[in-house]
Structure formats: C-alpha cells, structure tokens
Design a protein around this motif. Structure first.
Motif: not given
Lengths: 64, 287
Positions: B56-78
């Motif tokens: 569940l992505n609740r990160e307050i920083s847009l940059v960190r929220a975007r990159y965290a989501a991309h990175a985690l999806e890249a290694v198989g997370c939903t």
C-alpha cells in the motif's frame, strides 16, 4: 506481523525545547507528533527507547 | 516463496493520522503487515524477489511514491495505487487527459510548453482561468488569472528560473465555486461518502484552512467519483468536484494518495476509510 511498540512516552524529550513529550498513545516509527510546549513538529525516529527528531520540512513534491 | 509473501507492506515516510488509522485497521483485522520507510527502500533488479508482495503506497513525496511504485512493480510486487495511477494522478495534465478520454466531466484544460504558448492557450480558454503547477498539491502555486495582464505576471513567476520541465504550463478553465467544493473518497470501485470543503478563499484545500462538513452522497456524485477514479486507474482516491447550478458534478482533481482523516471526522465515524482500505487489500487478488 508488526504491532505497535510499547513505549514509555515520558522518556521522550523534545530536541527543540528539551521538554518531556507525553502522548496518550503508543508511538509508531516515523509518526509525526507536536511538542505540546513549543509546538515543533517532531518525528519518531526510534521506539526502543523513544527518540524524537525535528520532523523534515515540507518538500515541494509533498501532497496527496 | 518468502515467509512474508502474504504480508501487506505499508509504504510511508511520514506516519500521519491516515497511516496510523490504516496500521491500526490492519492490526484489528489480524492482517500480517509491515511498515516500510521509503527513505531506506532500495531495489536491485537482479536480487531475489522481495517479501511482502502487496504494497500500500502512502508515501507523501510524489517523487518517492512514483519511483517506489515503479521499482517494486519491476520486481514483482503489486502496488496500490499502481505506478501508472500515481503517475497520472501526480500530473494534472495527464489527469485532465485521462478524464476527458473517459468522458468524465471536468473543466477545460490546456497545456503550453512556454509562457508565450500559455498566453495563446488562455486566449482560447478565456478568462478567468487557473494556473496550477502540473505536479503540485495542497493548493500550492495555484493562482486565479482574471485577465491577460495578471496572466503574464503569473506565467513569468511560475516559469522563471525553473528547469526545462518547469517551463511547461498547465491551465484550467475557472469554474464557479460557491465557497465550497466536494471531496468524495472512493475505495475499490465504491464511493464511501462525501464532504463539503468550505472556505471564504477560492482555494478550498483543507491544507489552506477550509472547513470540512458532511455532504449528502448523491448517486450523481458517487457515479462521477467512481468513474474519475477508474479513469486514472486508481483503486483508492479522493476525488475533488464542484457542482454546477443544476447540481451536475465536475471533477477538478483526483488525489491518488488521498488524505481522509478530516473526511472521516466530518462524517462522524459513519465511514471507516482505513478499515475499507484494509478490506479491499485483503480481498485483492495478487498476481
């Protein structure tokens, strides 16, 4: 499973005004609270024992 | 498979009321969960898949929220909301385009790549209009442009000394806003409730002191909010709307990492957003 940490709120001290920081709830890591004395926003950076730091300033890309 | 694979990870560098409510709801539901601070998150592409595949992505920083989501999806997370929806919600132009493409009512919007292009776009949109940072929140940097003279100054200020990306200008038709707008929170395709956000100022953001009050959730509000959330590909969203004189809603923005503590307080506990988010996560099928 991560559960809320048991803490002793009285042991926490505001890094800005050095007042004891008391809360009615158990604190979580990265939780943001206000110092009741100086109103400074504080971040919980450790829970065993509780360690408070000045919360980061609002950044340009913060939001909802 | 890791022993933590069924664990829900909550990503947030700042644990506010909303994150506290969500973590408490996970505990109350007996759901295995783990708090993750994105400030120490790192992803190595050839490393073993991480534990806890639902995030569940609740990160307050847009940059960190975007990159965290991309990175985690890249290694198989939903990730909820997904990288794509965070990316769209974080950019007002892309949000407008997605809403228009899906036939969701929204004010006319324009994109210009230079300040001069912005003046030309404003001549087509007409005055008054609103200039907004294309990636901004909480009403920061939003200005009402009543005429071309004001627009030239605002465009100069908003683009001076900025990066090439900062030269890109997002403009939106100003819609009548009778000292209030409406926030509807949507989770898993269902509108949970609605609140008015009242302010004497024309910016009705809670971050700017707007007062939050209950609003009846009409079928039209619910339908448009759910459609707007789907249009940006989000599962959880706070949809900001205004109603025209006939009560027809128009979508101003869709917030992909919505705040909801004030919303829930205004509805006097009749809606439990955090518990609904947890229910949604627990019933979600993870690939």
């Amino acid at each position: 499973m991560t559960t809320r940490e048991e803490v002793d709120p009285v042991s926490a001290v505001c890094p800005e005004c050095e007042s004891p920081v008391q809360t009615s709830v158990q604190l979580r890591l990265s939780e943001v609270i206000d110092c009741a004395d100086c109103r400074t926003e504080l971040e919980v950076v450790a829970v065993e024992p509780v360690l408070l730091a000045l919360a980061p300033e609002v950044e340009e890309d913060w939001g909802e | 498979m890791s022993e933590l694979d069924g664990t829900i990870r909550v990503l947030a560098s700042r644990v506010r009321s909303e994150e506290r409510l969500i973590l408490d709801a996970l505990t109350a539901a007996g759901a295995a969960h783990e708090y993750v601070d994105p400030r120490v998150l790192r992803t190595v592409l050839d490393a073993p898949a991480p534990s806890g595949r639902l995030v569940l992505n609740r990160e307050i920083s847009l940059v960190r929220a975007r990159y965290a989501a991309h990175a985690l999806e890249a290694v198989g997370c939903t990730v909820v909301n997904s990288f794509t929806s965070i990316d769209v919600c974080g950019d007002k132009w892309r949000t407008s385009a997605a809403l228009v493409r899906s036939g969701v009512p929204t004010p006319r919007a324009a994109l210009a790549l230079t300040p001069e292009g912005g003046i030309e776009a404003l001549r087509e949109l007409g005055y008054p209009a609103v200039i907004k940072p294309k990636c901004g929140s909480w009403g920061r940097g939003v200005a009402l442009l009543k005429d071309e003279e004001t627009a030239r100054i605002a465009l100069e200020l908003s683009t001076s000394g900025s990066t090439p990306d900062g030269q890109v200008v997002y403009l939106q038709e100003a819609v009548p806003k009778p000292e209030r707008d409406i926030r509807v929170v949507v989770v898993g395709g269902r509108a949970l409730g609605a609140v008015y956000r009242r302010s004497k100022a024309w910016r009705t953001n809670v971050a700017r002191g707007a007062v939050v009050e209950p609003c009846p959730l009409s079928p039209a509000l619910a339908r448009v909010a759910v459609a707007a959330t789907a249009a940006v590909g989000a599962e959880i969203a706070g949809v900001d709307m205004v109603e025209d004189a006939d009560g027809a809603p128009t979508v101003l923005e869709v917030n992909g990492r919505t705040e909801f503590a004030g919303f829930q307080r205004a509805l006097d506990g009749r809606v439990d957003v955090a518990a609904t988010i947890v229910d949604h996560l627990l019933t979600k099928e993870v690939a």
